[in-house]
Structure formats: structure tokens, C-alpha cells
Design a protein around this motif. Structure first.
Motif, PDB file in Angstrom:
ATOM      1  N   PHE A 111      35.889  41.549  42.344  1.00  0.00           N
ATOM      2  CA  PHE A 111      35.773  40.108  42.608  1.00  0.00           C
ATOM      3  C   PHE A 111      34.526  39.824  43.440  1.00  0.00           C
ATOM      4  CE2 PHE A 111      36.869  36.615  45.643  1.00  0.00           C
ATOM      5  CZ  PHE A 111      36.843  35.576  44.730  1.00  0.00           C
ATOM      6  N   ASP A 112      33.752  38.821  43.023  1.00  0.00           N
ATOM      7  CA  ASP A 112      32.517  38.465  43.739  1.00  0.00           C
ATOM      8  C   ASP A 112      32.835  37.401  44.790  1.00  0.00           C
ATOM      9  OD1 ASP A 112      30.008  37.800  44.610  1.00  0.00           O
ATOM     10  OD2 ASP A 112      29.111  37.802  42.598  1.00  0.00           O
ATOM     11  N   TRP A 113      33.277  37.871  45.947  1.00  0.00           N
ATOM     12  CA  TRP A 113      33.719  36.975  47.021  1.00  0.00           C
ATOM     13  C   TRP A 113      32.538  36.140  47.526  1.00  0.00           C
ATOM     14  CZ3 TRP A 113      37.848  38.764  51.080  1.00  0.00           C
ATOM     15  CH2 TRP A 113      38.209  37.693  51.900  1.00  0.00           C
ATOM     16  N   ARG A 114      31.376  36.797  47.633  1.00  0.00           N
ATOM     17  CA  ARG A 114      30.222  36.084  48.171  1.00  0.00           C
ATOM     18  C   ARG A 114      29.826  34.913  47.270  1.00  0.00           C
ATOM     19  NH1 ARG A 114      24.434  38.192  50.377  1.00  0.00           N
ATOM     20  NH2 ARG A 114      23.924  36.181  51.266  1.00  0.00           N
ATOM     21  N   ALA A 115      29.857  35.139  45.951  1.00  0.00           N
ATOM     22  CA  ALA A 115      29.519  34.054  45.020  1.00  0.00           C
ATOM     23  C   ALA A 115      30.542  32.925  45.122  1.00  0.00           C
ATOM     24  CB  ALA A 115      29.459  34.576  43.589  1.00  0.00           C
ATOM     25  N   ALA A 116      31.812  33.292  45.288  1.00  0.00           N
ATOM     26  CA  ALA A 116      32.855  32.265  45.436  1.00  0.00           C
ATOM     27  C   ALA A 116      32.602  31.443  46.689  1.00  0.00           C
ATOM     28  CB  ALA A 116      34.232  32.921  45.480  1.00  0.00           C
TER      29      ALA A 116
ATOM     30  N   GLN B 282      33.976  44.854  48.075  1.00  0.00           N
ATOM     31  CA  GLN B 282      32.670  44.225  48.331  1.00  0.00           C
ATOM     32  C   GLN B 282      31.578  45.290  48.470  1.00  0.00           C
ATOM     33  OE1 GLN B 282      32.329  40.948  47.803  1.00  0.00           O
ATOM     34  NE2 GLN B 282      34.493  41.243  47.323  1.00  0.00           N
ATOM     35  N   ALA B 283      31.922  46.420  49.099  1.00  0.00           N
ATOM     36  CA  ALA B 283      30.932  47.497  49.261  1.00  0.00           C
ATOM     37  C   ALA B 283      30.475  48.012  47.896  1.00  0.00           C
ATOM     38  CB  ALA B 283      31.525  48.635  50.097  1.00  0.00           C
ATOM     39  N   MET B 284      31.419  48.106  46.948  1.00  0.00           N
ATOM     40  CA  MET B 284      31.064  48.553  45.592  1.00  0.00           C
ATOM     41  C   MET B 284      30.072  47.608  44.928  1.00  0.00           C
ATOM     42  SD  MET B 284      32.434  51.385  44.649  1.00  0.00           S
ATOM     43  CE  MET B 284      32.152  51.282  42.881  1.00  0.00           C
ATOM     44  N   ALA B 285      30.110  46.346  45.341  1.00  0.00           N
ATOM     45  CA  ALA B 285      29.216  45.345  44.758  1.00  0.00           C
ATOM     46  C   ALA B 285      27.987  45.122  45.644  1.00  0.00           C
ATOM     47  CB  ALA B 285      29.972  44.034  44.551  1.00  0.00           C
ATOM     48  N   GLY B 286      27.793  46.011  46.627  1.00  0.00           N
ATOM     49  CA  GLY B 286      26.607  45.925  47.478  1.00  0.00           C
ATOM     50  C   GLY B 286      26.690  44.841  48.533  1.00  0.00           C
ATOM     51  N   GLN B 287      27.913  44.380  48.822  1.00  0.00           N
ATOM     52  CA  GLN B 287      28.103  43.339  49.831  1.00  0.00           C
ATOM     53  C   GLN B 287      28.857  43.911  51.038  1.00  0.00           C
ATOM     54  OE1 GLN B 287      26.907  40.303  49.798  1.00  0.00           O
ATOM     55  NE2 GLN B 287      26.003  40.537  47.767  1.00  0.00           N
ATOM     56  N   ARG B 288      28.832  43.168  52.152  1.00  0.00           N
ATOM     57  CA  ARG B 288      29.566  43.595  53.343  1.00  0.00           C
ATOM     58  C   ARG B 288      30.522  42.495  53.770  1.00  0.00           C
ATOM     59  NH1 ARG B 288      28.977  47.986  51.971  1.00  0.00           N
ATOM     60  NH2 ARG B 288      27.094  49.169  52.257  1.00  0.00           N
TER      61      ARG B 288
END
Ligand code: GUN
Ligand code: ZN
Length: 442
Positions: A310-315, A347-353
């Protein structure tokens, strides 16, 4: 585990001593130093007649029953925004993705909830298990059977809990014993809404299992229920798994997207809770933002069923509300702390923190906000219902060591969120009454 009978009155004035932690606003994405965090170490939390009356440094006078939890954390009870009562029976089932998992394990297990005694026992086990994990409020699926809804609401009411639930609607692509039809389903919903919606701390959610298991006529009926009463919630699943998304596209070719199936039926609104939302696009995020609906992000389930990241940052950037959910039995733990630890890894898997603040906020004040319940739950603000939990900072030598060397509040909170689970829970209070105490006998 201890359950207190509903008629057992808590002390009118109760004071809990510990490190008080809650939010006064929403932390920004990626912000480790956040003004939204309120940490009040070694304070007394004052609870009067089941509501939070305030907090202070000095000990209250003798008119208050005192509980000293010095050195422990005191938080608002967690809110699990998407979880299935009957799926404790299938948690940790091997080897499938969503659609096979439903057909192989979940649908057969849910069929058994037609039996009132099976429903009653399952509901009691479920709500006590939520409390034993520090979850004091939930948005939950029972089954298609009316008896399972009565059992779930009844079990929550006995314990004074905030619970949002509703009869599961599914009138196609479901096995015998787990299907309804539009007319009977509508009659059941109307009766259940009448008896449970707004009854103490309970609220009804029009509950569409997911678009593939409802006919267009049933979706229209569900939409009409929502239109007739804006105080009703709506819960469903959306865009969880790629094969599911392809199936929804086949079944509803007229819709722009899977989410749009719900929007067209009048099911996307301020009180809609949509689990997953992994495979959505920018137009869907805008629709979520404009409607005020929320995504119940379920990282443990998404990892376990191999559904996606899930792309939390985009949401968040798109203005869509995001709460956190265990999604047991797709998820493998009722612990919202385990859920947060999984959310960080997704999120780490998607390069986010994902900061500890964003995670903890999404399971407390953020979820309350998305559910329109900030006057009642989600923080330790005076006037809120006293749904609070007392937690150990550390439950084993490794965690103790990590806490000892941690520098700064975020580092501590993040290590806690990552290492803690239900073993850390010392007590859970619902409306000021202790409903769980570690080590206490039922
Ligand atoms: N989609 C439709 N039903 C379900 C369910 O029970 N669990 C999950 N994770 N997804 C679903
Ligand atoms: Zn689910």
C-alpha cells in the motif's frame, strides 16, 4: 484475562499514574519532531464517571482511587478499523492468495456462524481478545447471518465497548449457507439498524463484503440505506489483490475503477471504511479525499496474503484518510503494535519511512477523526470516554536493553512500537472500568 460484569460500577473517581502519551493533532509524514505529539511523563490521568477529567503532575486527593503505574506508558485504547470476528477460526491458514483463501478457508468457516451458540461463543472470544491486545474500539465484520451480528453487538455492549459493525451483504459468488438475497437482507438490515444503531456505544455499518459478491441490485439497496441515514457507517473491501481487481472490472465494466463501483452505488461517503486500497490510482485518491472516506490499511494481511504494498505516502499526499487495521484473519495478529511494525516494513519495501508518530496516530486520534468520533475516543483529552491502556515499555531483556540506550522520544517510541506486543499490556480500561488485567483470572 479479567472481564468485569457490566453491572460492576468502576470507582467514580479513578487516577492512573504513568507516562501519558497521545496526540493533539496530526503529525506530518516523515516528521520525527512533531508538535502534534503530547508526552507527559509521570503524570496522573484523572477519570471521573468513566470519562477523562484531566491530567496533573501532583497526586490527587483521597477522594480519588489511585493506581500507580509509574514507569509504564498510558495511551488511548487502540482502534482497529477493519477486523473479522469469525476469522479467528482461520487465522494463519497456509498457502493461498485472497480468492483461494476465501473459498478454501474463510467461507466454510463463516458458514458455521448460522448457529447462534457458535456465534455467541465466537463473539465473546473475539471481543475479549481485542481487549487483551489493547484494542478498545473496532470496525468489525461478523458474517452474513443476523445471529452473528446480534452476538457481536451483544458481546461489545456487555463490555461497554465502542463497536461499529453490520450484517455482511453477499448475494452471489458465495457458497450455500453464506448467501442472502436483496429483500431478506434489506429486512434484516432495517431491523438490526433499529435495534443497534446508536444503542449506547454501538453503531451500524452497512457492510458489503466486496463488490464481486454483491449483485448490482444489492449494491443499490445498500446505497439506499446509506442515503436514508447519513449517520450510518459503510464498510467493505476494495482493490486488495490483482486477480480480485480484474474480476471486479469484468463484473462492473461500466465503472471507471473498482472504487468507482462503490461511488456509483452511493457507498462512498464520510463514514465509509474501505479495507486495503492497494491497487488504486490518483483519481481514486481524489474521490476518497472528496468523499471523506478512509482506507483501512491492513499491512499484516497484505503481506500474509501476498496482496501488495500500500502506498501510504501517496494516499496522504492525495488527502485520503488512512487508518490502521489488523484484518484478522487475513492478518496474523490482533495486536495493533504488530500491525504498526508491519506497516513500517511495507513502507520500507517501497523506499518510504513511516514514523512512529504516523503509525500511532493512525491507530488512535487519526482513526477517531476518520470515524467522526474525536469527541469520544482517540485521545486523553478531558471529556473523552476513558478507553485507556497501560503498557510496559519493555517486556523482555532485549527490549529493556534497547529502551535503555534509546535517545530521544521518537527513538524510544519507534523501538516500542516495533518490539512490543500483547505481552506488554498491563491493563485495558473501557469507560474507566478495567476489562483486562494481565494475570487476572476470568
Ligand atoms: N475480500 C472479501 N472478503 C474478504 C475477507 O474476508 N478478507 C479479506 N482480507 N478480503 C476480503
Ligand atoms: Zn477484511
Amino acid at each position: 484475562m479479567m472481564t468485569t460484569p457490566a453491572n460492576l460500577k468502576p470507582p467514580a473517581r479513578l487516577a492512573l499514574r504513568g507516562d501519558l502519551f497521545d496526540f493533539t493533532g496530526a503529525p506530518a509524514w516523515g516528521e520525527v519532531d512533531s508538535a502534534a505529539v503530547r508526552f507527559r511523563p509521570d503524570h496522573w490521568l484523572l477519570i471521573e464517571n468513566g470519562r477523562i477529567a484531566g491530567a496533573q503532575l501532583e497526586a490527587p486527593d483521597a477522594s480519588w482511587t489511585q493506581e500507580d503505574h509509574t514507569g509504564k506508558l498510558i495511551l488511548p485504547g487502540f482502534i482497529d478499523s477493519h477486523v473479522h470476528m469469525p476469522q479467528l477460526d482461520v487465522i494463519a491458514s497456509y498457502g493461498t492468495e485472497l480468492l483461494d483463501w476465501l473459498n478454501t478457508y474463510t467461507f466454510p468457516a463463516e458458514t458455521r456462524y448460522v448457529d447462534p451458540e457458535h456465534s455467541r461463543a465466537g463473539a465473546e472470544l473475539f471481543v475479549d481478545a481485542l481487549l487483551a491486545h489493547g484494542t478498545t474500539a473496532a470496525v468489525a465484520f461478523p458474517t452474513v447471518h443476523k445471529t452473528s451480528v446480534d452476538a457481536l453487538f451483544g458481546a461489545a455492549q456487555t463490555r461497554g465497548m465502542r463497536l461499529i459493525a453490520g450484517k455482511v451483504l453477499q448475494d452471489r459468488h458465495s457458497p450455500d449457507g453464506l448467501r442472502d438475497d436483496v429483500d431478506q437482507a434489506e429486512r434484516d438490515c432495517i431491523d438490526l439498524i433499529d435495534r443497534w444503531h446508536g444503542n449506547e456505544r454501538l453503531a451500524y455499518a452497512v457492510t458489503v463484503r466486496f463488490a464481486p459478491t454483491s449483485t448490482p441490485a444489492q449494491l443499490a439497496m445498500a446505497g439506499a440505506l446509506c442515503r436514508a441515514d447519513a449517520s450510518l457507517y459503510m464498510q467493505t473491501h476494495v482493490a486488495e489483490n490483482r486477480a480480485e481487481v480484474a474480476w471486479a472490472r469484468e463484473l462492473f465494466p461500466e465503472a471507471r475503477s473498482y472504487l468507482d463501483v462503490y461511488a456509483r452505488a452511493g457507498l462512498l461517503h464520510r463514514r465509509s471504511v474501505l479495507a486495503h486500497g492497494i491497487w488504486i490510482d490518483a483519481a481514486d485518491r481524489a474521490a476518497l479525499r472528496d468523499s471523506g472516506a478512509q482506507i483501512a490499511h491492513s499491512p499484516s494481511s497484505n503481506l500474509f496474503l501476498g496482496s501488495g504494498l500500500f502506498d501510504w505516502r501517496a494516499a496522504a499526499a492525495g488527502g485520503a484518510a488512512v487508518s490502521l487495521a489488523s484484518d484478522v484473519g487475513g492478518g496474523t495478529s490482533l495486536s495493533m503494535l504488530r500491525t504498526m511494525a508491519d506497516a513500517y516494513k511495507v513502507q520500507a519495501m517501497a523506499g518510504q519511512r513511516l514514523t512512529a508518530w504516523c503509525a500511532l496516530h493512525a491507530a488512535t486520534l487519526g482513526a477517531a477523526q476518520a470515524l467522526d468520533l474525536t469527541d469520544e475516543i482517540g485521545s486523553l483529552e478531558a471529556g473523552r470516554v476513558a478507553d485507556v491502556c497501560v503498557w510496559d515499555w519493555a517486556a523482555d531483556p532485549v527490549a529493556h536493553r534497547r529502551m535503555k540506550v534509546a535517545r530521544g522520544l521518537h527513538e524510544r517510541a519507534f523501538a516500542w512500537m516495533t518490539l512490543a506486543d500483547d505481552r506488554n499490556l498491563a491493563a485495558a480500561f473501557v469507560a474507566g472500568t478495567a476489562r483486562y488485567r494481565r494475570g487476572a483470572k476470568p
